[in-house]
Design a protein around this motif. Sequence first.
Motif, PDB file in Angstrom:
ATOM      1  N   MET A  69      23.216  -6.069  18.641  1.00 22.95           N
ATOM      2  CA  MET A  69      22.459  -6.576  17.501  1.00 22.95           C
ATOM      3  C   MET A  69      21.470  -5.517  17.013  1.00 22.95           C
ATOM      4  O   MET A  69      20.729  -4.972  17.786  1.00 22.95           O
ATOM      5  CB  MET A  69      21.607  -7.782  17.915  1.00 22.95           C
ATOM      6  CG  MET A  69      22.383  -9.044  18.181  1.00 22.95           C
ATOM      7  SD  MET A  69      23.095  -9.765  16.722  1.00 22.95           S
ATOM      8  CE  MET A  69      21.731  -9.678  15.604  1.00 22.95           C
ATOM      9  N   THR A  70      21.444  -5.275  15.746  1.00 17.76           N
ATOM     10  CA  THR A  70      20.403  -4.432  15.159  1.00 17.76           C
ATOM     11  C   THR A  70      19.469  -5.311  14.331  1.00 17.76           C
ATOM     12  O   THR A  70      19.704  -6.496  14.177  1.00 17.76           O
ATOM     13  CB  THR A  70      21.031  -3.370  14.242  1.00 17.76           C
ATOM     14  OG1 THR A  70      21.859  -4.031  13.303  1.00 17.76           O
ATOM     15  CG2 THR A  70      21.864  -2.402  15.050  1.00 17.76           C
ATOM     16  N   ASP A  71      18.431  -4.726  13.825  1.00 19.05           N
ATOM     17  CA  ASP A  71      17.501  -5.397  12.899  1.00 19.05           C
ATOM     18  C   ASP A  71      16.769  -6.582  13.516  1.00 19.05           C
ATOM     19  O   ASP A  71      16.364  -7.495  12.823  1.00 19.05           O
ATOM     20  CB  ASP A  71      18.213  -5.904  11.632  1.00 19.05           C
ATOM     21  CG  ASP A  71      19.009  -4.816  10.983  1.00 19.05           C
ATOM     22  OD1 ASP A  71      18.589  -3.662  11.098  1.00 19.05           O
ATOM     23  OD2 ASP A  71      20.049  -5.123  10.385  1.00 19.05           O
ATOM     24  N   LEU A  72      16.616  -6.588  14.820  1.00 16.43           N
ATOM     25  CA  LEU A  72      15.921  -7.720  15.421  1.00 16.43           C
ATOM     26  C   LEU A  72      14.491  -7.362  15.804  1.00 16.43           C
ATOM     27  O   LEU A  72      13.828  -8.111  16.490  1.00 16.43           O
ATOM     28  CB  LEU A  72      16.662  -8.206  16.664  1.00 16.43           C
ATOM     29  CG  LEU A  72      17.776  -9.197  16.390  1.00 16.43           C
ATOM     30  CD1 LEU A  72      18.428  -9.617  17.683  1.00 16.43           C
ATOM     31  CD2 LEU A  72      17.260 -10.415  15.651  1.00 16.43           C
TER      32      LEU A  72
ATOM     33  N   GLU B 297      23.054  -8.637  23.026  1.00 14.31           N
ATOM     34  CA  GLU B 297      24.412  -9.149  23.192  1.00 14.31           C
ATOM     35  C   GLU B 297      24.617  -9.530  24.654  1.00 14.31           C
ATOM     36  O   GLU B 297      23.993  -8.950  25.539  1.00 14.31           O
ATOM     37  CB  GLU B 297      25.437  -8.069  22.800  1.00 14.31           C
ATOM     38  CG  GLU B 297      25.447  -7.797  21.307  1.00 14.31           C
ATOM     39  CD  GLU B 297      26.054  -6.444  20.971  1.00 14.31           C
ATOM     40  OE1 GLU B 297      27.045  -6.066  21.611  1.00 14.31           O
ATOM     41  OE2 GLU B 297      25.518  -5.781  20.082  1.00 14.31           O
ATOM     42  N   TRP B 298      25.500 -10.511  24.861  1.00 10.32           N
ATOM     43  CA  TRP B 298      25.892 -10.836  26.225  1.00 10.32           C
ATOM     44  C   TRP B 298      27.347 -10.431  26.453  1.00 10.32           C
ATOM     45  O   TRP B 298      28.153 -10.416  25.515  1.00 10.32           O
ATOM     46  CB  TRP B 298      25.660 -12.308  26.576  1.00 10.32           C
ATOM     47  CG  TRP B 298      26.293 -13.322  25.652  1.00 10.32           C
ATOM     48  CD1 TRP B 298      25.672 -14.029  24.673  1.00 10.32           C
ATOM     49  CD2 TRP B 298      27.680 -13.735  25.630  1.00 10.32           C
ATOM     50  NE1 TRP B 298      26.562 -14.848  24.028  1.00 10.32           N
ATOM     51  CE2 TRP B 298      27.796 -14.698  24.598  1.00 10.32           C
ATOM     52  CE3 TRP B 298      28.814 -13.402  26.375  1.00 10.32           C
ATOM     53  CZ2 TRP B 298      29.012 -15.318  24.302  1.00 10.32           C
ATOM     54  CZ3 TRP B 298      30.030 -14.022  26.069  1.00 10.32           C
ATOM     55  CH2 TRP B 298      30.106 -14.972  25.053  1.00 10.32           C
TER      56      TRP B 298
ATOM     57  N   THR C 112      22.883 -13.427  22.197  1.00 13.80           N
ATOM     58  CA  THR C 112      22.076 -14.342  23.002  1.00 13.80           C
ATOM     59  C   THR C 112      21.428 -15.406  22.127  1.00 13.80           C
ATOM     60  O   THR C 112      21.326 -15.268  20.910  1.00 13.80           O
ATOM     61  CB  THR C 112      20.961 -13.573  23.732  1.00 13.80           C
ATOM     62  OG1 THR C 112      20.065 -13.030  22.754  1.00 13.80           O
ATOM     63  CG2 THR C 112      21.533 -12.459  24.591  1.00 13.80           C
ATOM     64  N   GLU C 113      20.973 -16.447  22.801  1.00 16.10           N
ATOM     65  CA  GLU C 113      20.229 -17.518  22.136  1.00 16.10           C
ATOM     66  C   GLU C 113      19.011 -16.950  21.398  1.00 16.10           C
ATOM     67  O   GLU C 113      18.698 -17.336  20.271  1.00 16.10           O
ATOM     68  CB  GLU C 113      19.777 -18.515  23.210  1.00 16.10           C
ATOM     69  CG  GLU C 113      19.058 -19.712  22.665  1.00 16.10           C
ATOM     70  CD  GLU C 113      19.831 -20.995  22.950  1.00 16.10           C
ATOM     71  OE1 GLU C 113      20.566 -21.050  23.947  1.00 16.10           O
ATOM     72  OE2 GLU C 113      19.680 -21.923  22.152  1.00 16.10           O
ATOM     73  N   HIS C 114      18.328 -16.009  22.057  1.00 18.72           N
ATOM     74  CA  HIS C 114      17.153 -15.368  21.444  1.00 18.72           C
ATOM     75  C   HIS C 114      17.542 -14.706  20.124  1.00 18.72           C
ATOM     76  O   HIS C 114      16.862 -14.867  19.109  1.00 18.72           O
ATOM     77  CB  HIS C 114      16.579 -14.328  22.418  1.00 18.72           C
ATOM     78  CG  HIS C 114      15.514 -13.459  21.832  1.00 18.72           C
ATOM     79  ND1 HIS C 114      14.218 -13.899  21.648  1.00 18.72           N
ATOM     80  CD2 HIS C 114      15.545 -12.178  21.381  1.00 18.72           C
ATOM     81  CE1 HIS C 114      13.499 -12.936  21.106  1.00 18.72           C
ATOM     82  NE2 HIS C 114      14.269 -11.867  20.934  1.00 18.72           N
TER      83      HIS C 114
ATOM     84  N   ASP D   4      25.871 -22.824  19.505  1.00 14.23           N
ATOM     85  CA  ASP D   4      26.370 -22.545  20.856  1.00 14.23           C
ATOM     86  C   ASP D   4      26.599 -21.048  21.046  1.00 14.23           C
ATOM     87  O   ASP D   4      27.731 -20.598  21.257  1.00 14.23           O
ATOM     88  CB  ASP D   4      27.674 -23.333  21.077  1.00 14.23           C
ATOM     89  CG  ASP D   4      28.113 -23.328  22.545  1.00 14.23           C
ATOM     90  OD1 ASP D   4      27.329 -22.863  23.402  1.00 14.23           O
ATOM     91  OD2 ASP D   4      29.246 -23.777  22.807  1.00 14.23           O
ATOM     92  N   PRO D   5      25.513 -20.251  20.946  1.00 11.59           N
ATOM     93  CA  PRO D   5      25.695 -18.789  20.912  1.00 11.59           C
ATOM     94  C   PRO D   5      26.326 -18.212  22.178  1.00 11.59           C
ATOM     95  O   PRO D   5      27.057 -17.223  22.097  1.00 11.59           O
ATOM     96  CB  PRO D   5      24.272 -18.253  20.717  1.00 11.59           C
ATOM     97  CG  PRO D   5      23.367 -19.355  21.129  1.00 11.59           C
ATOM     98  CD  PRO D   5      24.100 -20.628  20.830  1.00 11.59           C
TER      99      PRO D   5
END
Lengths: 383, 119
Positions: free
Chosen positions: A1-4, B8-9, B22-24, B87-88
């Motif tokens: 993920m980017t931009d977080l 990421e998970w 992730t949920e976060h 439901d990530p």
Amino acid sequence: MTDLAQNGPEETGLNRLGLHDLHVGLGGRMVPFAGYAMPVQYPAGVMAEHLHCRAAAGLFDVSHMGQVILRPKGDMAALVAGFEALMPVDVAGLAEGRQRYGLFTNETGGILDDLMFANRGDHLLVVVNAACKEDDIAHMQAHLADVAEVLPVTDRALLALQGPLAETALARLVPDVAAMRFMDVRVFDTLFGALWISRSGYTGEDGFEISVPDGGAEGLATALLAMDEVGPIGLGARDSLRLEAGLCLYGHDIDATTSPAEAGLTWAIQKVRRAGGAREGGFPGDQRILEELAEGPERCRVGLRPEGRAPMREGTELFTPDGTPVGKVTSGGFGPSVGAPIAMGYVAAAFATPGTALLGEVRGKKLPVTVATTPFHPTTYKR
Amino acid sequence: MKYTEDHEWLRVEGDLVVVGITEHAATQLGDVVFVELPEVETMVAAGDEVVVIESVKAASDILAPVDGEIVEVNDKLALKPGLVNDDPTGAAWFFKMKLDDMSVLDTFMDEDEYLDLIG
């Protein structure tokens, strides 16, 4: 993920709203906007907030916007004439107790800002965009110094209550608002202080904008939020609501280079200021603006409906089916009430007819998009 | 489950690695309205942008966490992008990868380390 990385926005140097602590207490995620720390969303999220406003009533804190009183130094007519000389809009014909949409224009016919102004009998009340307010105040001071005192209102919050149940909710506190029609303005003495209420807003819904003394703002907001109908709405949903309503966002859909005719705002130019009208012209950029009213502009702001699910964001380049560039998107995203991506942008006039098939380039792929009428979601003003 | 610094998970499923967010991350993104998935049988390198997620407000990229081949994608997300919020860590997986060397997974955070990262 980017931009977080933006979950802890840098708030140093930002102005705080009077209701900052209330927003934080409600779980608002605060982000920088026009020099203010503003709630972009609450825990419900943009989608739920948007849909709540369309189904019930949403409360917005728009205290970052500029409220300015123009008080005549001599007679009111001189102020009205001076203010009218800044806009292609009928100011003199606005009745007491009524509000109207206006546009400051520049010498080349571009738009310096869009605004609301109200005739309050012995003065005008003007509400301008947050990002433009310093410039607008300087502009008014420069041009109206002989006829008016330009008085920024710095001791009041501005709340908007929008949605089909806005009247039900606000009438519990101020029963007489039920009698107001779209664009009426009135003053009510309440336990929150003197409320300056207009029946207007920027969501496409019926609703009110409420100017409240700083000392009464938290009490008023808390009383409204305690009602089942009312939920807090952040900037994120404010943007998707106004986009669905086909309303322009200054600095994106209109700016100093776009003219009223290009922007599709000719409805804001009353006949009396047009060619042949009793007070024709006499505003900055009148030559270009009147010419475009007669001849049509070279490019037009249009609604856009992407065919697929991919939103076409601001800056997306638009092409004809054979690949010729014709314009670009100025606002775009997902319309929660429409249930699909929606956008607005400028295209060459020949391609502005609703139904025209174009392509929008998203991440290197040219995807189909159709020119559409706005609003995307029907408005429900109480006329 | 292993975690990346990009939220990421990674979950091992037989000889494949399943990847999601992730949920976060899902909470930070807000309501997801569109997911663009990669083609299957694509070779990717760690750090390649392989998925685009659009929330109501903005677009974000998902990066390939490791070198390998995308062998399966979750087509359900095209029709139901909201699964990413609902439901990530379950139904909203994005893609499955085949790795040359599974031992590279040992370099990623475990759950306790990831929870420390997000505070």
